[in-house]
Design a protein around this motif. Structure first.
Motif, mmCIF file in Angstrom:
data_model
loop_
_atom_site.group_PDB
_atom_site.id
_atom_site.type_symbol
_atom_site.label_atom_id
_atom_site.label_comp_id
_atom_site.label_asym_id
_atom_site.label_seq_id
_atom_site.Cartn_x
_atom_site.Cartn_y
_atom_site.Cartn_z
ATOM 1 N N ASN A 313 5.491 -48.343 44.954
ATOM 2 C CA ASN A 313 5.924 -47.377 43.932
ATOM 3 C C ASN A 313 4.767 -46.688 43.209
ATOM 4 O OD1 ASN A 313 8.514 -48.016 44.687
ATOM 5 N ND2 ASN A 313 8.948 -49.265 42.880
ATOM 6 N N VAL A 314 3.647 -46.566 43.913
ATOM 7 C CA VAL A 314 2.522 -45.757 43.444
ATOM 8 C C VAL A 314 2.399 -44.582 44.407
ATOM 9 C CG1 VAL A 314 0.037 -45.688 42.984
ATOM 10 C CG2 VAL A 314 1.355 -47.759 42.470
ATOM 11 N N LYS A 328 13.939 -40.181 42.124
ATOM 12 C CA LYS A 328 14.973 -41.221 42.227
ATOM 13 C C LYS A 328 14.538 -42.503 41.530
ATOM 14 C CE LYS A 328 17.832 -43.619 45.665
ATOM 15 N NZ LYS A 328 18.132 -43.778 47.113
ATOM 16 N N LEU A 329 13.305 -42.914 41.763
ATOM 17 C CA LEU A 329 12.819 -44.166 41.173
ATOM 18 C C LEU A 329 12.561 -44.054 39.671
ATOM 19 C CD1 LEU A 329 10.272 -45.263 43.931
ATOM 20 C CD2 LEU A 329 12.441 -46.380 43.390
ATOM 21 N N ALA A 330 12.254 -42.834 39.205
ATOM 22 C CA ALA A 330 11.871 -42.646 37.804
ATOM 23 C C ALA A 330 13.067 -42.547 36.870
ATOM 24 C CB ALA A 330 11.019 -41.387 37.676
ATOM 25 N N THR A 331 14.234 -42.271 37.401
ATOM 26 C CA THR A 331 15.405 -42.067 36.554
ATOM 27 C C THR A 331 15.678 -43.291 35.686
ATOM 28 O OG1 THR A 331 16.360 -40.584 38.207
ATOM 29 C CG2 THR A 331 17.859 -41.475 36.541
ATOM 30 N N SER A 332 15.627 -43.069 34.378
ATOM 31 C CA SER A 332 15.847 -44.125 33.363
ATOM 32 C C SER A 332 14.805 -45.235 33.422
ATOM 33 C CB SER A 332 17.261 -44.719 33.503
ATOM 34 O OG SER A 332 18.227 -43.699 33.362
ATOM 35 N N LYS A 333 13.653 -44.963 34.031
ATOM 36 C CA LYS A 333 12.597 -45.972 34.140
ATOM 37 C C LYS A 333 11.330 -45.512 33.410
ATOM 38 C CE LYS A 333 14.976 -48.687 36.919
ATOM 39 N NZ LYS A 333 15.367 -50.077 36.544
ATOM 40 N N ASN A 334 10.305 -46.349 33.462
ATOM 41 C CA ASN A 334 9.015 -46.058 32.818
ATOM 42 C C ASN A 334 8.045 -45.482 33.846
ATOM 43 O OD1 ASN A 334 9.659 -47.318 30.153
ATOM 44 N ND2 ASN A 334 9.818 -49.156 31.420
ATOM 45 N N VAL A 335 7.513 -44.308 33.533
ATOM 46 C CA VAL A 335 6.628 -43.605 34.454
ATOM 47 C C VAL A 335 5.246 -43.460 33.843
ATOM 48 C CG1 VAL A 335 6.241 -41.476 35.751
ATOM 49 C CG2 VAL A 335 8.576 -42.288 35.367
ATOM 50 N N VAL A 336 4.222 -43.736 34.642
ATOM 51 C CA VAL A 336 2.837 -43.507 34.223
ATOM 52 C C VAL A 336 2.222 -42.491 35.179
ATOM 53 C CG1 VAL A 336 0.530 -44.496 33.958
ATOM 54 C CG2 VAL A 336 2.541 -45.767 33.171
ATOM 55 N N ILE A 337 1.678 -41.435 34.609
ATOM 56 C CA ILE A 337 0.972 -40.409 35.376
ATOM 57 C C ILE A 337 -0.511 -40.620 35.165
ATOM 58 C CG2 ILE A 337 0.701 -37.936 35.811
ATOM 59 C CD1 ILE A 337 3.607 -38.821 36.057
ATOM 60 N N VAL A 338 -1.248 -40.778 36.242
ATOM 61 C CA VAL A 338 -2.702 -40.944 36.130
ATOM 62 C C VAL A 338 -3.357 -39.620 36.489
ATOM 63 C CG1 VAL A 338 -4.724 -42.246 36.872
ATOM 64 C CG2 VAL A 338 -2.480 -43.368 36.770
ATOM 65 N N ARG A 354 14.381 -37.161 32.630
ATOM 66 C CA ARG A 354 15.015 -38.095 33.560
ATOM 67 C C ARG A 354 14.567 -39.537 33.325
ATOM 68 N NH1 ARG A 354 14.202 -33.215 35.350
ATOM 69 N NH2 ARG A 354 15.661 -32.191 36.778
ATOM 70 N N ALA A 355 13.309 -39.716 32.965
ATOM 71 C CA ALA A 355 12.750 -41.064 32.810
ATOM 72 C C ALA A 355 13.004 -41.618 31.411
ATOM 73 C CB ALA A 355 11.253 -41.027 33.092
ATOM 74 N N HIS A 356 12.915 -42.929 31.293
ATOM 75 C CA HIS A 356 13.009 -43.571 29.978
ATOM 76 C C HIS A 356 11.762 -43.262 29.159
ATOM 77 C CE1 HIS A 356 13.801 -46.533 26.884
ATOM 78 N NE2 HIS A 356 12.613 -47.079 27.105
ATOM 79 N N ALA A 420 5.367 -49.968 33.538
ATOM 80 C CA ALA A 420 5.453 -48.905 34.539
ATOM 81 C C ALA A 420 6.290 -49.347 35.728
ATOM 82 C CB ALA A 420 4.065 -48.504 35.007
ATOM 83 N N ASP A 421 7.313 -48.567 36.040
ATOM 84 C CA ASP A 421 8.104 -48.787 37.249
ATOM 85 C C ASP A 421 7.658 -47.853 38.367
ATOM 86 O OD1 ASP A 421 10.212 -50.675 36.101
ATOM 87 O OD2 ASP A 421 10.367 -48.952 34.742
ATOM 88 N N VAL A 422 7.088 -46.722 37.970
ATOM 89 C CA VAL A 422 6.593 -45.726 38.914
ATOM 90 C C VAL A 422 5.264 -45.192 38.399
ATOM 91 C CG1 VAL A 422 7.076 -43.563 40.134
ATOM 92 C CG2 VAL A 422 8.968 -45.023 39.400
ATOM 93 N N CYS A 423 4.333 -44.959 39.331
ATOM 94 C CA CYS A 423 3.042 -44.369 38.971
ATOM 95 C C CYS A 423 2.774 -43.194 39.910
ATOM 96 C CB CYS A 423 1.915 -45.400 39.078
ATOM 97 S SG CYS A 423 0.269 -44.736 38.723
ATOM 98 N N VAL A 424 2.444 -42.049 39.327
ATOM 99 C CA VAL A 424 2.073 -40.879 40.105
ATOM 100 C C VAL A 424 0.600 -40.591 39.847
ATOM 101 C CG1 VAL A 424 2.437 -38.423 40.505
ATOM 102 C CG2 VAL A 424 4.390 -39.913 40.034
ATOM 103 N N VAL A 425 -0.161 -40.457 40.921
ATOM 104 C CA VAL A 425 -1.606 -40.245 40.817
ATOM 105 C C VAL A 425 -1.927 -38.772 41.048
ATOM 106 C CG1 VAL A 425 -3.871 -40.921 41.699
ATOM 107 C CG2 VAL A 425 -1.994 -42.589 41.645
#
Length: 605
Positions: A313-314, A328-338, A354-356, A420-425
């Motif tokens: 999930n990175v 899809k994975l970010a919906t109602s979840k914690n997202v970290v953008i690096v 969309r995200a929490h 973080a449930d999802v991380c986008v680099v």
């Protein structure tokens, strides 16, 4: 052949197309030195492709029922240099008056539908107010990008001091026109392991190159190859409209490639180029000979090098599947953008509703500081914070922690731990040119392919375009620069194609880009690298401003938000080769709307 397929398999291609007379003389463009059918065979089984013909009528109004004619204004209603959007009953047109002559064409930019009446009219062309595409007012042809299609042109006549427009109803509805293109010569018995033009990369540069060749009457074989599984698509939408499916953002439908014999080999990676034997060697061992080569491989996203980088999930956003999966994975979840890059910030903006939670981690003090300057960067940062985005600046990731193999926490060097449930680099990219290191093609110390104004490399017959190149920018006294933006990739592809056909065309376009966040856009034109001051007109807090980037006494770039069409106006001034002085914009800012704007009209320096 046309269309796309995953692996080059043995194919017997039968196409009957009339080759234009001027092409018969272009023997140097045929792989075997003549424009006669060649034998193309690889490994065995045969497939037959029967292409549909799409004849283009010489008379655009051949069907009387498809034609509308209407009186739209009095001849004195428009002054020279004015534009007006007029309604013909079943659709609208753009009416233009320049040098005493009237012109009419489509009123919407074919790229994203911008109203061209709000654009800039200058010296026989209209520039789009949103993204800078330019269209010739006499022909409707696209002259600068982004976008692929031209505008329909309508007939204008003057009777008893009234202006009439005669137009096709269909053209009024579509508001776009694809230029006439050639098709292949008869390819019976072609050898599949040989092509006239090979294009490595199927982004904007590669597609525009292929289309331009066909538009110019080139009727030999064209093959594009890409590591992607899809036909060329609108890549900027991956971060601006993340839940778009591949077919929704395709630049051209499959039928287009079949109709114009542009072959696309998908999921095919070139491992090496043998310039001596004019051969591309693919990762699976397949080899293809070429006569002319375009390298338009773009760049490769940088990956994190910290502990736990292999956790699930990175993501780097590279494909539509990546973007769809993140949403899809970010919906109602914690997202970290690096990375507070264009990609990182656009993804953060898109996911906010969309995200929490959405957090951005960035090494610099302010987003976009090097590109837009500190004051504009802080205004953008404030806009994000007002939309619940949390920033962690002047730090970086030290570890990614997992639970049952999936991302759970992002640990920062500052000591902060983020859920973080999802991380986008989005920490930048490097040119995808590693396969060329032993080729003899000139690569600079950063991995960029070095080309001249005609997009030629140091090797005859080998061209390069797009994000992977450095080229001389006329705007900055021919300084070699890298401009990794969508509009520039289009123009690179066009210039490369014209010079494959020995047109001797040099690139002179002004860089133009945009970013979209929370329903707002920042437009930018020029090349501001190394700017030493920023002159700002407007209100940064209200996000309604124009920023002029200066170096010494010269404006080298401009950015705006909610200030259209100022960026397109400046782009036209720069495209005309005129210099905008810092003192001119300072006077403009000092006196506001009453300030001297002769520098925008061509009456100044």
């Amino acid at each position: 052949m046309g269309g796309c397929f995953s692996k080059p398999k043995p194919v017997e291609v039968k196409i009957e197309v009339v080759i234009p007379e001027k092409e018969r003389s272009k023997e140097e463009m045929s792989p075997n030195g003549k424009a006669s059918p060649l034998v193309y065979k690889v490994n065995g089984t045969a497939r037959h492709y029967h292409l549909e013909e799409h004849p283009i009528a010489s008379n655009p109004y051949h069907n009387p029922k498809d034609v509308v004619e209407a009186s739209v204004c009095h001849v004195k209603d428009l002054e020279n240099g004015q534009m007006r959007e007029v309604d013909l009953g079943c659709g609208k047109a753009l009416l233009i008056k320049e040098n005493g002559e009237f012109y009419a064409m489509g009123h919407k930019c074919p790229h994203y539908g911008a109203p061209l009446v709000k654009g800039v009219l200058s010296k026989g062309r209209v520039r789009c107010p949103w993204h800078g595409a330019c269209f010739n007012i006499s022909t409707g042809d696209i002259e600068d990008f982004p976008g692929l299609d031209s505008l329909p042109r309508f007939q204008v006549k003057i009777e008893k001091e009234k202006v009439y427009i005669r137009a096709s109803k269909q053209a009024l509805q579509t508001q776009r026109r694809t230029k006439m293109m050639a098709k292949c010569i008869s390819l019976s018995n072609y050898n599949l392991s040989s092509t006239n033009v090979l294009i490595i990369g199927a982004g904007a540069a590669g597609l525009v190159c292929a289309e331009t060749l066909r538009q110019e009457g080139f009727s030999d074989r064209i093959v594009m190859c890409t590591m992607d599984r899809h036909l060329p698509y609108d890549r900027p939408k991956l971060s601006k409209s993340m839940d778009s499916h591949p077919e929704q953002i395709a630049l051209r439908p499959k039928e287009f490639f079949r109709a114009y014999d542009i072959e696309v080999l998908t999921e095919m990676q070139v491992a090496a180029v043998d310039i001596k034997n004019k051969t591309a060697v693919f990762k699976d061992g397949f080899k293809m000979e070429y006569n002319k080569l375009l390298i338009a491989t773009g760049n490769t996203p940088k990956a994190l090098s910290c502990k736990g980088k292999e956790v699930e999930n990175v993501f780097n956003i590279r494909t539509p599947e990546d973007a769809n999966r993140v949403v899809k994975l970010a919906t109602s979840k914690n997202v970290v953008i690096v990375g507070a890059s264009f990609l990182g910030m656009e993804v953060a903006a898109y996911l906010t509703e969309r995200a929490h939670s959405v957090s951005v981690v960035e090494l610099e003090e302010v987003p976009f500081k090097k590109f837009f300057g500190e004051r504009v960067g802080r205004a953008v940062m404030k806009m994000f914070e007002n939309n619940r985005v949390k920033f962690y600046m002047q730090t970086e990731v030290s570890e990614l922690r997992e639970q049952e193999g999936k991302l759970k926490e992002v640990v920062l060097k500052s000591g902060k731990v983020l859920r973080a449930d999802v991380c986008v680099v989005g920490i930048g990219a490097v040119p995808a040119t590693g396969f060329l290191k032993q080729s003899g093609i000139n690569i600079d110390s950063k991995g960029f392919i070095v080309v001249n104004k005609m997009m030629q490399t140091n090797i005859p017959g080998v061209f390069a375009a797009g994000d992977a190149v450095t080229f001389p920018l006329a705007l900055r006294n021919n300084k070699k620069v890298n401009v990794p933006h969508w509009q520039m990739a289009h123009m690179h592809g066009r210039i490369a194609a014209l010079n494959m056909l020995a047109h001797g065309m040099e690139i002179s376009t002004v860089p133009y880009l945009w970013t979209a966040m929370f329903g707002k856009s920042i437009r930018y034109a020029g090349h501001g690298e190394g700017f030493d001051d920023v002159v700002i007109q407007g209100d940064l807090d209200e996000l309604k401003f124009v920023a002029f980037y200066t170096k010494s006494d010269e404006v080298v770039a401009v950015a705006s938000m909610n200030y259209d069409p100022i960026v397109s106006k400046v782009a036209e001034v720069l495209a005309a080769g005129r210099t905008i002085r810092k003192r001119d914009v300072e006077l403009f800012v000092r006196h506001g709307k009453t300030g001297d704007m002769s520098w925008l009209t061509g009456k100044g320096s």
